[in-house]
Design a protein around this motif. Sequence first.
Motif, PDB file in Angstrom:
ATOM      1  N   ASP A 145       0.265   3.885   0.236  1.00 51.40           N
ATOM      2  CA  ASP A 145      -0.950   4.264   0.893  1.00 51.40           C
ATOM      3  C   ASP A 145      -1.974   5.366   0.227  1.00 51.40           C
ATOM      4  O   ASP A 145      -2.649   6.048   0.190  1.00 51.40           O
ATOM      5  N   GLY A 146      -1.186   5.570  -1.366  1.00 52.21           N
ATOM      6  CA  GLY A 146      -1.867   6.310  -2.355  1.00 52.21           C
ATOM      7  C   GLY A 146      -1.475   7.868  -2.336  1.00 52.21           C
ATOM      8  O   GLY A 146      -1.743   8.546  -3.365  1.00 52.21           O
ATOM      9  N   ARG A 147      -0.339   8.316  -1.646  1.00 49.72           N
ATOM     10  CA  ARG A 147       0.095   9.357  -1.625  1.00 49.72           C
ATOM     11  C   ARG A 147       0.915   9.711  -2.770  1.00 49.72           C
ATOM     12  O   ARG A 147       1.911   8.840  -3.117  1.00 49.72           O
ATOM     13  N   ASN A 148       0.976  10.768  -3.776  1.00 54.48           N
ATOM     14  CA  ASN A 148       1.872  10.905  -4.816  1.00 54.48           C
ATOM     15  C   ASN A 148       3.151  11.364  -4.438  1.00 54.48           C
ATOM     16  O   ASN A 148       3.206  12.142  -3.357  1.00 54.48           O
ATOM     17  N   LEU A 149       4.050  10.950  -5.130  1.00 52.35           N
ATOM     18  CA  LEU A 149       5.546  11.188  -4.625  1.00 52.35           C
ATOM     19  C   LEU A 149       6.195  11.991  -5.751  1.00 52.35           C
ATOM     20  O   LEU A 149       5.791  11.859  -6.933  1.00 52.35           O
ATOM     21  N   GLY A 150       7.149  12.630  -5.464  1.00 49.44           N
ATOM     22  CA  GLY A 150       8.002  13.466  -6.400  1.00 49.44           C
ATOM     23  C   GLY A 150       9.071  12.404  -7.121  1.00 49.44           C
ATOM     24  O   GLY A 150       8.675  11.263  -7.024  1.00 49.44           O
ATOM     25  N   PRO A 151       9.975  12.984  -7.678  1.00 51.45           N
ATOM     26  CA  PRO A 151      10.809  12.112  -8.183  1.00 51.45           C
ATOM     27  C   PRO A 151      11.766  11.157  -7.704  1.00 51.45           C
ATOM     28  O   PRO A 151      12.232  10.135  -8.178  1.00 51.45           O
ATOM     29  N   THR A 204       0.156  -3.590 -12.876  1.00 53.20           N
ATOM     30  CA  THR A 204      -0.944  -3.903 -13.653  1.00 53.20           C
ATOM     31  C   THR A 204      -2.151  -4.294 -12.929  1.00 53.20           C
ATOM     32  O   THR A 204      -3.147  -4.842 -13.778  1.00 53.20           O
ATOM     33  N   GLY A 205      -2.174  -4.394 -11.515  1.00 51.03           N
ATOM     34  CA  GLY A 205      -3.367  -4.728 -10.766  1.00 51.03           C
ATOM     35  C   GLY A 205      -3.667  -6.084 -10.726  1.00 51.03           C
ATOM     36  O   GLY A 205      -4.646  -6.763 -10.405  1.00 51.03           O
ATOM     37  N   VAL A 219      -0.821  -8.754  -3.312  1.00 49.53           N
ATOM     38  CA  VAL A 219      -2.170  -9.057  -2.645  1.00 49.53           C
ATOM     39  C   VAL A 219      -2.068 -10.411  -2.007  1.00 49.53           C
ATOM     40  O   VAL A 219      -2.209 -10.657  -0.868  1.00 49.53           O
ATOM     41  N   ASP A 220      -2.150 -11.471  -2.755  1.00 56.57           N
ATOM     42  CA  ASP A 220      -2.065 -12.768  -2.360  1.00 56.57           C
ATOM     43  C   ASP A 220      -0.701 -13.242  -1.319  1.00 56.57           C
ATOM     44  O   ASP A 220      -0.777 -14.183  -0.570  1.00 56.57           O
ATOM     45  N   ALA A 221       0.318 -12.412  -1.847  1.00 56.52           N
ATOM     46  CA  ALA A 221       1.548 -12.763  -1.122  1.00 56.52           C
ATOM     47  C   ALA A 221       1.781 -12.213   0.046  1.00 56.52           C
ATOM     48  O   ALA A 221       2.589 -12.699   1.092  1.00 56.52           O
ATOM     49  N   CYS A 222       0.948 -11.439   0.618  1.00 58.28           N
ATOM     50  CA  CYS A 222       0.739 -10.404   1.834  1.00 58.28           C
ATOM     51  C   CYS A 222       0.043 -11.224   2.824  1.00 58.28           C
ATOM     52  O   CYS A 222      -1.025 -11.628   2.819  1.00 58.28           O
ATOM     53  N   SER A 223       1.116 -11.773   3.742  1.00 56.95           N
ATOM     54  CA  SER A 223       0.402 -12.895   4.883  1.00 56.95           C
ATOM     55  C   SER A 223      -0.521 -11.924   5.773  1.00 56.95           C
ATOM     56  O   SER A 223      -0.991 -12.645   6.605  1.00 56.95           O
ATOM     57  N   LEU A 224       0.051 -10.465   5.739  1.00 59.77           N
ATOM     58  CA  LEU A 224      -0.845  -9.868   6.909  1.00 59.77           C
ATOM     59  C   LEU A 224      -2.090  -9.380   6.241  1.00 59.77           C
ATOM     60  O   LEU A 224      -2.928  -8.542   6.941  1.00 59.77           O
ATOM     61  N   GLY A 225      -2.388  -9.557   4.872  1.00 54.28           N
ATOM     62  CA  GLY A 225      -3.735  -9.022   4.626  1.00 54.28           C
ATOM     63  C   GLY A 225      -3.672  -7.478   4.424  1.00 54.28           C
ATOM     64  O   GLY A 225      -4.858  -6.906   4.257  1.00 54.28           O
ATOM     65  N   LEU A 226      -2.846  -6.658   4.153  1.00 52.67           N
ATOM     66  CA  LEU A 226      -2.551  -5.268   4.151  1.00 52.67           C
ATOM     67  C   LEU A 226      -2.693  -4.563   2.761  1.00 52.67           C
ATOM     68  O   LEU A 226      -3.023  -3.436   2.778  1.00 52.67           O
ATOM     69  N   LEU A 227      -2.675  -5.563   1.637  1.00 50.22           N
ATOM     70  CA  LEU A 227      -2.730  -5.089   0.341  1.00 50.22           C
ATOM     71  C   LEU A 227      -4.034  -5.276  -0.065  1.00 50.22           C
ATOM     72  O   LEU A 227      -4.682  -6.000  -0.031  1.00 50.22           O
ATOM     73  N   ASN A 276      -8.983   0.532  -8.146  1.00 51.94           N
ATOM     74  CA  ASN A 276      -8.767   0.978  -9.678  1.00 51.94           C
ATOM     75  C   ASN A 276      -7.493   0.441 -10.588  1.00 51.94           C
ATOM     76  O   ASN A 276      -6.830   1.145 -10.916  1.00 51.94           O
ATOM     77  N   GLU A 277      -7.468  -0.902 -10.461  1.00 49.66           N
ATOM     78  CA  GLU A 277      -6.521  -1.643 -10.991  1.00 49.66           C
ATOM     79  C   GLU A 277      -5.049  -1.217 -10.743  1.00 49.66           C
ATOM     80  O   GLU A 277      -3.890  -1.452 -11.232  1.00 49.66           O
ATOM     81  N   LYS A 278      -4.762  -0.614  -9.344  1.00 45.87           N
ATOM     82  CA  LYS A 278      -3.566  -0.521  -8.735  1.00 45.87           C
ATOM     83  C   LYS A 278      -3.505  -1.070  -7.424  1.00 45.87           C
ATOM     84  O   LYS A 278      -4.589  -1.171  -6.619  1.00 45.87           O
ATOM     85  N   VAL A 279      -2.297  -1.465  -6.802  1.00 43.91           N
ATOM     86  CA  VAL A 279      -2.221  -2.067  -5.310  1.00 43.91           C
ATOM     87  C   VAL A 279      -2.214  -0.682  -4.526  1.00 43.91           C
ATOM     88  O   VAL A 279      -1.885   0.329  -4.948  1.00 43.91           O
ATOM     89  N   LYS A 280      -2.826  -0.801  -3.366  1.00 47.53           N
ATOM     90  CA  LYS A 280      -2.927   0.069  -2.275  1.00 47.53           C
ATOM     91  C   LYS A 280      -2.831  -0.975  -1.028  1.00 47.53           C
ATOM     92  O   LYS A 280      -2.833  -1.875  -0.865  1.00 47.53           O
ATOM     93  N   MET A 281      -2.259   0.091  -0.033  1.00 48.07           N
ATOM     94  CA  MET A 281      -2.160  -0.684   1.268  1.00 48.07           C
ATOM     95  C   MET A 281      -3.050   0.077   2.480  1.00 48.07           C
ATOM     96  O   MET A 281      -3.090   1.107   2.462  1.00 48.07           O
TER      97      MET A 281
END
Length: 75
Positions: free
Chosen positions: A8-14, A28-29, A34-42, A46-51
């Motif tokens: 969901d885009g929040r940065n994580l620690g280590p 790689t974007g 995205v195509d594999a998600c049958s629920l259409g959540l992805l 900006n060339e990165k996957v989000k949910m």
Amino acid sequence: MEKKENLDGRNLGPGPVGRWIIYIDKCTGCGECVDACSLGLLYIENEKVKMKEERYCSECEDCASACAFRAITFR
């Protein structure tokens, strides 16, 4: 060390946090997840996957399986 975000885009620690981990440096974007998600959540932003709504995820792991770059993992 690789930069990590949860889907969901929040940065994580280590270390991993939550159910989803996306390794930003590996994503790689290409959109295969995205195509594999049958629920259409992805989606790609900006060339990165989000949910859209992680709470609706069925945790089928199809997106992780579709990622040739192993950018998506589950905790």
